[in-house]
Write a protein that holds these residues in place. Structure first.
Motif, PDB file in Angstrom:
ATOM      1  N   GLY A  10       6.890 -14.723 -31.284  1.00 43.69           N
ATOM      2  CA  GLY A  10       6.143 -13.801 -32.129  1.00 43.69           C
ATOM      3  C   GLY A  10       7.138 -13.035 -32.964  1.00 43.69           C
ATOM      4  O   GLY A  10       7.918 -12.226 -32.450  1.00 43.69           O
ATOM      5  N   VAL A  11       7.162 -13.307 -34.259  1.00 39.52           N
ATOM      6  CA  VAL A  11       8.172 -12.715 -35.139  1.00 39.52           C
ATOM      7  C   VAL A  11       7.534 -11.643 -36.012  1.00 39.52           C
ATOM      8  O   VAL A  11       6.671 -11.932 -36.854  1.00 39.52           O
ATOM      9  N   SER A  12       7.941 -10.402 -35.811  1.00 37.32           N
ATOM     10  CA  SER A  12       7.445  -9.305 -36.649  1.00 37.32           C
ATOM     11  C   SER A  12       8.076  -9.417 -38.022  1.00 37.32           C
ATOM     12  O   SER A  12       9.296  -9.535 -38.144  1.00 37.32           O
ATOM     13  N   VAL A  13       7.251  -9.357 -39.076  1.00 41.81           N
ATOM     14  CA  VAL A  13       7.793  -9.546 -40.424  1.00 41.81           C
ATOM     15  C   VAL A  13       7.598  -8.320 -41.313  1.00 41.81           C
ATOM     16  O   VAL A  13       7.805  -8.376 -42.527  1.00 41.81           O
ATOM     17  N   GLY A  14       7.197  -7.185 -40.721  1.00 37.09           N
ATOM     18  CA  GLY A  14       7.087  -5.959 -41.505  1.00 37.09           C
ATOM     19  C   GLY A  14       5.808  -5.876 -42.307  1.00 37.09           C
ATOM     20  O   GLY A  14       4.873  -6.656 -42.126  1.00 37.09           O
ATOM     21  N   THR A  15       5.774  -4.924 -43.222  1.00 43.70           N
ATOM     22  CA  THR A  15       4.527  -4.588 -43.908  1.00 43.70           C
ATOM     23  C   THR A  15       4.386  -5.168 -45.307  1.00 43.70           C
ATOM     24  O   THR A  15       3.350  -5.013 -45.935  1.00 43.70           O
ATOM     25  N   GLY A 103       3.678  -6.474 -39.855  1.00 45.79           N
ATOM     26  CA  GLY A 103       3.942  -5.290 -39.046  1.00 45.79           C
ATOM     27  C   GLY A 103       4.776  -5.646 -37.843  1.00 45.79           C
ATOM     28  O   GLY A 103       5.753  -6.397 -37.937  1.00 45.79           O
ATOM     29  N   ASP A 104       4.396  -5.127 -36.686  1.00 45.39           N
ATOM     30  CA  ASP A 104       5.108  -5.397 -35.431  1.00 45.39           C
ATOM     31  C   ASP A 104       4.183  -6.144 -34.475  1.00 45.39           C
ATOM     32  O   ASP A 104       2.992  -5.823 -34.370  1.00 45.39           O
ATOM     33  N   VAL A 105       4.724  -7.104 -33.757  1.00 46.96           N
ATOM     34  CA  VAL A 105       3.910  -7.964 -32.887  1.00 46.96           C
ATOM     35  C   VAL A 105       3.234  -7.206 -31.749  1.00 46.96           C
ATOM     36  O   VAL A 105       2.233  -7.666 -31.204  1.00 46.96           O
ATOM     37  N   SER A 106       3.774  -6.042 -31.365  1.00 47.57           N
ATOM     38  CA  SER A 106       3.198  -5.299 -30.246  1.00 47.57           C
ATOM     39  C   SER A 106       2.248  -4.188 -30.699  1.00 47.57           C
ATOM     40  O   SER A 106       1.702  -3.453 -29.870  1.00 47.57           O
ATOM     41  N   PHE A 107       2.013  -4.071 -32.017  1.00 44.51           N
ATOM     42  CA  PHE A 107       1.252  -2.947 -32.567  1.00 44.51           C
ATOM     43  C   PHE A 107      -0.040  -3.447 -33.189  1.00 44.51           C
ATOM     44  O   PHE A 107      -0.065  -3.839 -34.349  1.00 44.51           O
ATOM     45  N   TYR A 108      -1.110  -3.486 -32.392  1.00 42.94           N
ATOM     46  CA  TYR A 108      -2.428  -3.934 -32.860  1.00 42.94           C
ATOM     47  C   TYR A 108      -2.364  -5.283 -33.581  1.00 42.94           C
ATOM     48  O   TYR A 108      -2.955  -5.457 -34.649  1.00 42.94           O
ATOM     49  N   SER A 109      -1.663  -6.219 -32.990  1.00 42.68           N
ATOM     50  CA  SER A 109      -1.415  -7.466 -33.720  1.00 42.68           C
ATOM     51  C   SER A 109      -2.272  -8.633 -33.232  1.00 42.68           C
ATOM     52  O   SER A 109      -2.669  -8.699 -32.062  1.00 42.68           O
ATOM     53  N   GLU A 128       8.338 -15.389 -26.451  1.00 42.61           N
ATOM     54  CA  GLU A 128       9.277 -14.311 -26.754  1.00 42.61           C
ATOM     55  C   GLU A 128       8.817 -13.582 -28.013  1.00 42.61           C
ATOM     56  O   GLU A 128       8.186 -14.181 -28.895  1.00 42.61           O
ATOM     57  N   THR A 129       9.128 -12.292 -28.101  1.00 43.03           N
ATOM     58  CA  THR A 129       8.737 -11.505 -29.269  1.00 43.03           C
ATOM     59  C   THR A 129       9.944 -10.827 -29.908  1.00 43.03           C
ATOM     60  O   THR A 129      10.892 -10.447 -29.227  1.00 43.03           O
ATOM     61  N   ILE A 130       9.868 -10.690 -31.214  1.00 45.40           N
ATOM     62  CA  ILE A 130      10.910 -10.026 -31.996  1.00 45.40           C
ATOM     63  C   ILE A 130      10.276  -8.801 -32.656  1.00 45.40           C
ATOM     64  O   ILE A 130       9.339  -8.936 -33.437  1.00 45.40           O
ATOM     65  N   PRO A 131      10.748  -7.597 -32.365  1.00 46.61           N
ATOM     66  CA  PRO A 131      10.125  -6.385 -32.917  1.00 46.61           C
ATOM     67  C   PRO A 131      10.407  -6.224 -34.400  1.00 46.61           C
ATOM     68  O   PRO A 131      11.277  -6.902 -34.966  1.00 46.61           O
ATOM     69  N   GLY A 132       9.659  -5.308 -35.021  1.00 47.51           N
ATOM     70  CA  GLY A 132       9.840  -5.095 -36.452  1.00 47.51           C
ATOM     71  C   GLY A 132       9.246  -3.783 -36.926  1.00 47.51           C
ATOM     72  O   GLY A 132       8.901  -2.913 -36.126  1.00 47.51           O
ATOM     73  N   VAL A 133       9.095  -3.644 -38.227  1.00 48.78           N
ATOM     74  CA  VAL A 133       8.611  -2.415 -38.859  1.00 48.78           C
ATOM     75  C   VAL A 133       7.084  -2.387 -38.837  1.00 48.78           C
ATOM     76  O   VAL A 133       6.445  -3.307 -39.332  1.00 48.78           O
ATOM     77  N   SER A 134       6.508  -1.327 -38.280  1.00 51.31           N
ATOM     78  CA  SER A 134       5.057  -1.184 -38.272  1.00 51.31           C
ATOM     79  C   SER A 134       4.608  -0.224 -39.364  1.00 51.31           C
ATOM     80  O   SER A 134       5.416   0.523 -39.931  1.00 51.31           O
ATOM     81  N   SER A 135       3.308  -0.203 -39.652  1.00 52.24           N
ATOM     82  CA  SER A 135       2.800   0.524 -40.808  1.00 52.24           C
ATOM     83  C   SER A 135       3.010   2.041 -40.764  1.00 52.24           C
ATOM     84  O   SER A 135       3.303   2.637 -41.811  1.00 52.24           O
ATOM     85  N   PRO A 136       2.903   2.724 -39.621  1.00 49.43           N
ATOM     86  CA  PRO A 136       3.165   4.172 -39.644  1.00 49.43           C
ATOM     87  C   PRO A 136       4.594   4.503 -40.071  1.00 49.43           C
ATOM     88  O   PRO A 136       4.819   5.451 -40.842  1.00 49.43           O
ATOM     89  N   MET A 137       5.559   3.727 -39.588  1.00 47.23           N
ATOM     90  CA  MET A 137       6.954   3.966 -39.957  1.00 47.23           C
ATOM     91  C   MET A 137       7.188   3.649 -41.429  1.00 47.23           C
ATOM     92  O   MET A 137       7.882   4.377 -42.140  1.00 47.23           O
ATOM     93  N   ALA A 138       6.569   2.569 -41.896  1.00 48.03           N
ATOM     94  CA  ALA A 138       6.720   2.201 -43.305  1.00 48.03           C
ATOM     95  C   ALA A 138       6.116   3.268 -44.209  1.00 48.03           C
ATOM     96  O   ALA A 138       6.713   3.649 -45.226  1.00 48.03           O
ATOM     97  N   ALA A 139       4.928   3.778 -43.849  1.00 44.47           N
ATOM     98  CA  ALA A 139       4.267   4.787 -44.671  1.00 44.47           C
ATOM     99  C   ALA A 139       5.083   6.071 -44.735  1.00 44.47           C
ATOM    100  O   ALA A 139       5.239   6.680 -45.804  1.00 44.47           O
ATOM    101  N   ALA A 140       5.610   6.519 -43.604  1.00 48.95           N
ATOM    102  CA  ALA A 140       6.422   7.731 -43.581  1.00 48.95           C
ATOM    103  C   ALA A 140       7.662   7.568 -44.450  1.00 48.95           C
ATOM    104  O   ALA A 140       8.056   8.490 -45.179  1.00 48.95           O
ATOM    105  N   SER A 141       8.275   6.391 -44.399  1.00 51.48           N
ATOM    106  CA  SER A 141       9.462   6.126 -45.214  1.00 51.48           C
ATOM    107  C   SER A 141       9.125   6.188 -46.698  1.00 51.48           C
ATOM    108  O   SER A 141       9.870   6.779 -47.492  1.00 51.48           O
ATOM    109  N   ILE A 142       8.007   5.591 -47.080  1.00 53.84           N
ATOM    110  CA  ILE A 142       7.593   5.589 -48.481  1.00 53.84           C
ATOM    111  C   ILE A 142       7.312   7.013 -48.964  1.00 53.84           C
ATOM    112  O   ILE A 142       7.644   7.382 -50.105  1.00 53.84           O
TER     113      ILE A 142
END
Length: 236
Positions: A10-15, A103-109, A128-142
């Motif tokens: 499971g590869v997290s690919v961000g927002t 987003g992230d594979v562990s976050f409502y995916s 196996e899972t690879i973590p990544g950027v989820s939408s709350p973190m992306a929104a705060a960054s923007i």
């Protein structure tokens, strides 16, 4: 131990921005022979497929999987089982499969349901899972704002349909993130207006995508036609 069965990643690919994929996730996407991803609405190219486009090659097998956007559990379970069976056709041949998850594979995916179904029916499959950027973190960054500071309490509410639930969270959370709330935006706006919180609430639509929009002055926007991919951050 070598099982002779391929691994499901499971590869997290961000927002939205392809560069938000981790180095590990990118390497896996380029290594595996089979790339799976959710099929877009009405058969169109989905977000995860768009994100990974720069990193995959024509030689890799592309495996779009159908996951309906509905709440009927019977249809959902049917879709999960069909997707698991499709992926199994490659895994049982010893081929690794990477499932690209926005987003992230562990976050409502969606990946979580696929992985659970595979574990139930094909327990021999390594996952196996690879973590990544989820939408709350992306929104705060923007927005250029910290999501939390110090000992602040954070609450995340998905698919908000029950206003009393928001009332309860407003009583203890310092920061509230609302996901999949577009259908009830007017009700949320009215609640925040009564509590004088509109100046402390922000919305990001389609974070890190070409269609990205930011809404900062909500006091003057009681109605908005928001995308499903919208995130609201409320600082109480």
């Amino acid at each position: 131990m070598q099982t002779g069965v391929g691994t499901l990643y499971g590869v997290s690919v961000g927002t939205g921005d392809p560069e938000l994929i981790t180095v590990k996730g990118q390497r896996l996407l380029q290594r595996v022979p089979v790339i799976a991803f959710p099929l877009g609405v009405n058969g169109k190219q989905g977000l995860a497929q768009k994100i990974i486009a720069p990193w995959i090659t024509p030689q890799q097998k592309k495996l779009p999987l159908y996951f309906p956007y509905l709440q009927d559990e019977t249809q959902l379970h049917k879709a999960w089982h069909e997707a698991a069976q499709t992926v199994w056709q490659y895994l049982h041949q010893g081929m690794d499969v990477a499932f690209a998850c926005e987003g992230d594979v562990s976050f409502y995916s969606t990946f979580t349901y696929l992985a659970q179904t595979l574990r139930e029916n094909y327990p021999q499959v390594p996952i196996e899972t690879i973590p990544g950027v989820s939408s709350p973190m992306a929104a705060a960054s923007i927005l250029g704002l910290p999501l939390t500071l110090g000992s602040q309490n954070l609450a995340i509410l998905p698919a908000l349909y029950n206003m009393p639930e928001l009332d309860q969270v407003l009583g203890w959370a310092d920061v509230i993130v609302l996901l999949k709330f577009s259908s009830v935006y007017t009700k949320v706006w009215q609640k925040l207006d009564k509590l004088n919180l509109l100046d402390q609430a922000f919305i990001v639509e389609r974070a890190n995508q070409a269609e990205e929009k930011i809404h900062r002055n909500l006091r003057h926007q009681p109605t908005l036609n928001l995308s499903y991919f919208s995130v609201m951050i409320i600082y109480t």
